[in-house]
Design a protein around this motif. Structure first.
Motif, PDB file in Angstrom:
ATOM      1  N   GLY A  56       0.779  -1.228   0.000  1.00 13.50           N
ATOM      2  CA  GLY A  56       0.000   0.000   0.000  1.00 13.50           C
ATOM      3  C   GLY A  56       0.811   1.278   0.000  1.00 13.50           C
ATOM      4  N   LEU A  57       2.131   1.185  -0.130  1.00 10.48           N
ATOM      5  CA  LEU A  57       2.943   2.393  -0.183  1.00 10.48           C
ATOM      6  C   LEU A  57       2.874   2.988  -1.583  1.00 10.48           C
ATOM      7  CD1 LEU A  57       4.078   0.840   2.336  1.00 10.48           C
ATOM      8  CD2 LEU A  57       6.205   2.037   1.898  1.00 10.48           C
ATOM      9  N   ASN A  58       2.923   4.305  -1.671  1.00 13.23           N
ATOM     10  CA  ASN A  58       2.904   4.946  -2.986  1.00 13.23           C
ATOM     11  C   ASN A  58       4.338   5.157  -3.485  1.00 13.23           C
ATOM     12  OD1 ASN A  58       3.940   7.412  -1.880  1.00 13.23           O
ATOM     13  ND2 ASN A  58       1.872   7.995  -1.279  1.00 13.23           N
ATOM     14  N   SER A  59       4.461   5.560  -4.749  1.00 10.42           N
ATOM     15  CA  SER A  59       5.785   5.665  -5.352  1.00 10.42           C
ATOM     16  C   SER A  59       6.650   6.713  -4.654  1.00 10.42           C
ATOM     17  CB  SER A  59       5.686   5.964  -6.849  1.00 10.42           C
ATOM     18  OG  SER A  59       4.994   7.168  -7.078  1.00 10.42           O
ATOM     19  N   ARG A  60       6.055   7.791  -4.151  1.00 14.29           N
ATOM     20  CA  ARG A  60       6.835   8.810  -3.445  1.00 14.29           C
ATOM     21  C   ARG A  60       7.463   8.224  -2.181  1.00 14.29           C
ATOM     22  NH1 ARG A  60       3.238  12.186  -1.333  1.00 14.29           N
ATOM     23  NH2 ARG A  60       3.951  12.036   0.785  1.00 14.29           N
ATOM     24  N   LYS A  61       6.658   7.474  -1.424  1.00 15.08           N
ATOM     25  CA  LYS A  61       7.168   6.867  -0.188  1.00 15.08           C
ATOM     26  C   LYS A  61       8.223   5.802  -0.516  1.00 15.08           C
ATOM     27  CE  LYS A  61       5.702   7.647   3.259  1.00 15.08           C
ATOM     28  NZ  LYS A  61       6.098   8.818   4.025  1.00 15.08           N
ATOM     29  N   ILE A  62       7.980   5.035  -1.563  1.00 12.67           N
ATOM     30  CA  ILE A  62       8.943   4.003  -1.964  1.00 12.67           C
ATOM     31  C   ILE A  62      10.263   4.659  -2.377  1.00 12.67           C
ATOM     32  CG2 ILE A  62       9.449   2.197  -3.659  1.00 12.67           C
ATOM     33  CD1 ILE A  62       6.410   1.566  -3.629  1.00 12.67           C
ATOM     34  N   ALA A  63      10.191   5.779  -3.085  1.00 11.58           N
ATOM     35  CA  ALA A  63      11.405   6.480  -3.496  1.00 11.58           C
ATOM     36  C   ALA A  63      12.202   6.953  -2.282  1.00 11.58           C
ATOM     37  CB  ALA A  63      11.056   7.662  -4.397  1.00 11.58           C
ATOM     38  N   GLN A  64      11.511   7.341  -1.212  1.00 16.84           N
ATOM     39  CA  GLN A  64      12.203   7.743   0.014  1.00 16.84           C
ATOM     40  C   GLN A  64      12.828   6.541   0.706  1.00 16.84           C
ATOM     41  OE1 GLN A  64       8.764   9.564   1.949  1.00 16.84           O
ATOM     42  NE2 GLN A  64       9.885  11.491   2.023  1.00 16.84           N
ATOM     43  N   LEU A  65      12.161   5.416   0.630  1.00 17.79           N
ATOM     44  CA  LEU A  65      12.569   4.226   1.357  1.00 17.79           C
ATOM     45  C   LEU A  65      13.702   3.464   0.681  1.00 17.79           C
ATOM     46  CD1 LEU A  65      12.093   2.126   3.578  1.00 17.79           C
ATOM     47  CD2 LEU A  65      10.272   1.167   2.173  1.00 17.79           C
ATOM     48  N   LEU A  66      13.686   3.375  -0.636  1.00 17.99           N
ATOM     49  CA  LEU A  66      14.655   2.539  -1.348  1.00 17.99           C
ATOM     50  C   LEU A  66      16.113   2.853  -1.012  1.00 17.99           C
ATOM     51  CD1 LEU A  66      13.057   2.049  -4.866  1.00 17.99           C
ATOM     52  CD2 LEU A  66      13.432   0.309  -3.110  1.00 17.99           C
ATOM     53  N   PRO A  67      16.503   4.118  -0.904  1.00 24.68           N
ATOM     54  CA  PRO A  67      17.911   4.368  -0.574  1.00 24.68           C
ATOM     55  C   PRO A  67      18.300   3.869   0.816  1.00 24.68           C
ATOM     56  CG  PRO A  67      16.899   6.334  -1.472  1.00 24.68           C
ATOM     57  CD  PRO A  67      15.797   5.348  -1.218  1.00 24.68           C
ATOM     58  N   CYS A  68      17.326   3.630   1.664  1.00 22.59           N
ATOM     59  CA  CYS A  68      17.614   3.169   3.022  1.00 22.59           C
ATOM     60  C   CYS A  68      17.768   1.657   3.090  1.00 22.59           C
ATOM     61  CB  CYS A  68      16.496   3.598   3.970  1.00 22.59           C
ATOM     62  SG  CYS A  68      16.263   5.378   4.008  1.00 22.59           S
ATOM     63  N   LEU A  69      17.348   0.962   2.045  1.00 23.59           N
ATOM     64  CA  LEU A  69      17.482  -0.493   2.017  1.00 23.59           C
ATOM     65  C   LEU A  69      18.918  -0.863   1.700  1.00 23.59           C
ATOM     66  CD1 LEU A  69      14.250  -1.417   0.045  1.00 23.59           C
ATOM     67  CD2 LEU A  69      14.610  -1.459   2.513  1.00 23.59           C
ATOM     68  N   ARG A  70      19.270  -2.060   2.017  1.00 27.85           N
ATOM     69  CA  ARG A  70      20.635  -2.516   1.743  1.00 27.85           C
ATOM     70  C   ARG A  70      20.848  -2.608   0.238  1.00 27.85           C
ATOM     71  NH1 ARG A  70      22.896  -3.446   6.342  1.00 27.85           N
ATOM     72  NH2 ARG A  70      21.640  -3.963   8.131  1.00 27.85           N
ATOM     73  N   ASP A  71      22.022  -2.194  -0.199  1.00 32.87           N
ATOM     74  CA  ASP A  71      22.331  -2.248  -1.613  1.00 32.87           C
ATOM     75  C   ASP A  71      22.804  -3.647  -2.000  1.00 32.87           C
ATOM     76  OD1 ASP A  71      24.974  -2.458  -0.815  1.00 32.87           O
ATOM     77  OD2 ASP A  71      25.498  -0.407  -1.372  1.00 32.87           O
ATOM     78  N   GLU A  72      23.220  -3.789  -3.254  1.00 33.57           N
ATOM     79  CA  GLU A  72      23.615  -5.111  -3.741  1.00 33.57           C
ATOM     80  C   GLU A  72      24.832  -5.677  -3.014  1.00 33.57           C
ATOM     81  OE1 GLU A  72      24.923  -1.935  -6.710  1.00 33.57           O
ATOM     82  OE2 GLU A  72      23.062  -2.478  -5.779  1.00 33.57           O
ATOM     83  N   ASP A  73      25.595  -4.828  -2.317  1.00 35.99           N
ATOM     84  CA  ASP A  73      26.743  -5.295  -1.532  1.00 35.99           C
ATOM     85  C   ASP A  73      26.349  -5.654  -0.106  1.00 35.99           C
ATOM     86  OD1 ASP A  73      28.450  -4.879  -3.688  1.00 35.99           O
ATOM     87  OD2 ASP A  73      28.783  -2.794  -3.142  1.00 35.99           O
ATOM     88  N   GLY A  74      25.064  -5.457   0.240  1.00 32.68           N
ATOM     89  CA  GLY A  74      24.598  -5.777   1.579  1.00 32.68           C
ATOM     90  C   GLY A  74      24.776  -4.660   2.584  1.00 32.68           C
ATOM     91  N   ARG A  75      25.257  -3.510   2.136  1.00 34.77           N
ATOM     92  CA  ARG A  75      25.457  -2.362   3.032  1.00 34.77           C
ATOM     93  C   ARG A  75      24.288  -1.391   2.891  1.00 34.77           C
ATOM     94  NH1 ARG A  75      30.476  -2.295   0.149  1.00 34.77           N
ATOM     95  NH2 ARG A  75      29.538  -0.537  -0.908  1.00 34.77           N
ATOM     96  N   PRO A  76      23.907  -0.726   3.986  1.00 36.52           N
ATOM     97  CA  PRO A  76      22.898   0.322   3.845  1.00 36.52           C
ATOM     98  C   PRO A  76      23.421   1.425   2.932  1.00 36.52           C
ATOM     99  CG  PRO A  76      23.247  -0.217   6.151  1.00 36.52           C
ATOM    100  CD  PRO A  76      24.318  -0.911   5.363  1.00 36.52           C
ATOM    101  N   SER A  77      22.585   1.869   2.009  1.00 33.27           N
ATOM    102  CA  SER A  77      22.996   2.910   1.080  1.00 33.27           C
ATOM    103  C   SER A  77      22.934   4.288   1.716  1.00 33.27           C
ATOM    104  CB  SER A  77      22.100   2.898  -0.158  1.00 33.27           C
ATOM    105  OG  SER A  77      22.198   1.669  -0.800  1.00 33.27           O
ATOM    106  N   GLU A  78      22.022   4.458   2.644  1.00 28.94           N
ATOM    107  CA  GLU A  78      21.816   5.765   3.253  1.00 28.94           C
ATOM    108  C   GLU A  78      21.114   5.543   4.587  1.00 28.94           C
ATOM    109  OE1 GLU A  78      18.775   9.157   1.997  1.00 28.94           O
ATOM    110  OE2 GLU A  78      20.329   8.832   0.511  1.00 28.94           O
TER     111      GLU A  78
END
Length: 122
Positions: A56-78
């Protein structure tokens, strides 16, 4: 990989992938011929985007959230801001409420099914 392969591997339409790019959710490199090219990381990214939309998240919220998820190296991006963490906590509570509602609905259906099944035996 090109957009068609990403669509096939992720189970998401090419149209959706283009939309994700337009919303800043899925960056793409461009070939000399202008075709979109993605790394292996893109499959996981698309699956995460789909999961967040389904929640139920919208694209604006997802755009805010994605950088906080772990990147392909397993490290937090932000690091997530306190405001974003609070907003996500609210989203989590909303989802928990939906889950509770669905569980109650399933219990009612189970009762009706059991009752109807008992009627067939008479």
């Amino acid at each position: 990989m090109r957009i068609g392969e990403l669509a096939r591997r992720s189970g998401v339409s090419e149209r959706s992938l283009r939309y994700y790019e337009a919303q800043g959710l899925l960056p793409a490199q461009r070939s000399p011929g202008g075709q979109r090219e993605y790394g292996e990381w893109a499959v996981d990214r698309v699956v995460r985007i789909q999961t967040l939309y389904a929640a139920g998240l919208n694209s604006r919220k997802i755009a805010q959230l994605l950088p906080c998820l772990r990147d392909e190296d397993g490290r937090p991006s932000e690091i997530a801001t306190p405001e974003l963490v609070a907003q996500l906590g609210t989203e989590r509570e909303r989802i928990n409420g939906l889950i509770a509602d669905l569980l109650r609905s399933r219990e009612v259906l189970d009762e009706v099914i059991a009752s109807a099944g008992g009627m067939d035996e008479k």
